[in-house]
Design a protein around this motif. Sequence first.
Motif, short mmCIF file in Angstrom:
data_model
loop_
_atom_site.label_atom_id
_atom_site.label_comp_id
_atom_site.label_asym_id
_atom_site.label_seq_id
_atom_site.Cartn_x
_atom_site.Cartn_y
_atom_site.Cartn_z
N ALA A 167 -5.96 -9.58 -6.75
CA ALA A 167 -5.50 -8.49 -6.91
C ALA A 167 -5.63 -7.31 -5.80
N ASP A 168 -6.71 -7.57 -5.11
CA ASP A 168 -7.02 -6.64 -3.95
C ASP A 168 -6.98 -7.40 -2.60
N ALA A 169 -5.98 -8.39 -2.58
CA ALA A 169 -6.07 -8.92 -1.36
C ALA A 169 -4.42 -9.33 -1.26
N HIS A 170 -3.53 -8.55 -1.56
CA HIS A 170 -1.97 -8.32 -1.10
C HIS A 170 -1.79 -7.06 -1.21
N THR A 171 -0.39 -6.98 -0.17
CA THR A 171 -0.36 -5.66 0.14
C THR A 171 1.19 -5.63 0.53
N THR A 172 1.77 -4.42 0.63
CA THR A 172 3.18 -4.31 1.23
C THR A 172 3.51 -3.03 1.57
N THR A 173 4.64 -2.81 2.27
CA THR A 173 5.13 -1.45 3.04
C THR A 173 5.50 -0.56 2.18
N ASP A 174 5.71 0.63 2.51
CA ASP A 174 6.38 1.84 1.78
C ASP A 174 7.68 1.87 2.15
N THR A 175 8.63 1.27 0.82
CA THR A 175 9.94 1.32 1.09
C THR A 175 10.54 2.26 -0.06
N SER A 176 9.64 3.30 -0.43
CA SER A 176 10.33 4.29 -1.31
C SER A 176 11.19 5.14 -1.04
N ALA A 177 11.68 5.14 0.60
CA ALA A 177 12.74 5.90 0.86
C ALA A 177 13.99 5.12 0.49
N TYR A 178 13.87 3.85 0.08
CA TYR A 178 15.09 3.14 -0.45
C TYR A 178 15.09 2.79 -1.90
N GLY A 179 14.04 3.73 -2.53
CA GLY A 179 14.48 3.62 -4.08
C GLY A 179 13.16 2.86 -4.48
N SER A 180 12.29 2.27 -3.95
CA SER A 180 11.23 1.49 -4.42
C SER A 180 10.24 2.56 -4.89
N PRO A 181 9.39 1.84 -5.90
CA PRO A 181 8.31 2.77 -6.09
C PRO A 181 7.16 2.85 -4.92
N PRO A 182 6.22 3.76 -4.86
CA PRO A 182 5.13 3.65 -3.79
C PRO A 182 4.42 2.32 -3.62
N PRO A 183 3.90 1.79 -2.55
CA PRO A 183 3.20 0.57 -2.48
C PRO A 183 2.22 0.73 -3.36
N GLU A 184 1.44 1.25 -3.73
CA GLU A 184 0.45 1.26 -4.54
C GLU A 184 0.83 1.12 -6.20
N GLN A 185 1.90 1.48 -6.40
CA GLN A 185 2.68 1.13 -7.70
C GLN A 185 3.25 -0.24 -7.78
N VAL A 186 3.78 -0.72 -6.46
CA VAL A 186 4.18 -1.92 -6.58
C VAL A 186 3.14 -3.11 -6.75
N ILE A 187 2.06 -2.78 -6.00
CA ILE A 187 0.75 -3.83 -6.25
C ILE A 187 0.25 -3.64 -7.57
N ALA A 188 0.10 -2.45 -7.87
CA ALA A 188 -0.48 -2.60 -9.60
C ALA A 188 0.47 -3.03 -10.47
N HIS A 189 1.71 -2.88 -10.43
CA HIS A 189 2.72 -3.49 -11.11
C HIS A 189 2.78 -4.86 -11.07
N THR A 190 2.64 -5.37 -10.11
CA THR A 190 2.64 -6.92 -9.82
C THR A 190 1.09 -7.40 -10.31
N ASN A 191 0.21 -6.86 -10.07
CA ASN A 191 -1.26 -7.14 -10.77
C ASN A 191 -1.07 -7.34 -12.09
N LEU A 192 -0.47 -6.17 -12.79
CA LEU A 192 -0.31 -6.08 -14.33
C LEU A 192 0.40 -7.22 -14.75
N TYR A 193 1.63 -7.27 -14.28
CA TYR A 193 2.45 -8.37 -14.93
C TYR A 193 2.24 -9.96 -14.56
N TRP A 194 1.63 -10.12 -13.54
CA TRP A 194 0.83 -11.47 -13.12
C TRP A 194 -0.51 -11.88 -14.08
N SER A 195 -1.15 -10.92 -14.44
CA SER A 195 -2.03 -11.10 -15.35
C SER A 195 -1.81 -11.39 -16.81
N HIS A 196 -0.48 -11.30 -16.92
CA HIS A 196 0.13 -11.67 -18.30
C HIS A 196 0.73 -12.94 -18.31
#
Length: 188
Positions: free
Chosen positions: A135-164
Amino acid sequence: MTTLQERPNTALLVVDVQNDVVGTAYDRDAVVANIAALVERARREEVPVVWVQHADEDMPKGSDLWRIVPELTPHEAEPLIHKNYGDSFEDTTLEKVLSGLGVGRLVVAGASTDICIRSTLHGALVRGYDTLLVADAHTTTDTSAYGSPPPEQVIAHTNLYWSHQKAPGRTAGTVAAADVELGGGADR
């Protein structure tokens, strides 16, 4: 618990921790430090470390952008998989390497969360692997200028859905780097 027969071993899969991929990534230094600590633990515990390195027209093979970050150095004996697609299994030797190592369980770390990490997680699970995301050993860049959520939300969402995530005869989940068990059992 993997559905892969006679593959009881675990491997640490380090995906695309390259200069261009993590150069401006969210929480880069902490994530790279967590990956470095996992790599050292895996080596001490004699758990295979498998490296994945992406190349494309924006990050040509052999360029400085393509190189793995200086904080991480693959050992010569550790497999290095070269890829051109998001899923680390797609059109690579990864499956052959893991099979040869008797690996049926993957502990996954690296970048980018929303592209190669997600693709590789799903690719592993559908191929029969137990698949644990650090959970704390993956990351991404900020692509929110293109409509993506901020990176911390992308990471949190990925952690949430992968845990299920789950699939017949396979396990998935997330765990903090400090709590990863590199041995056989499934971390939750």
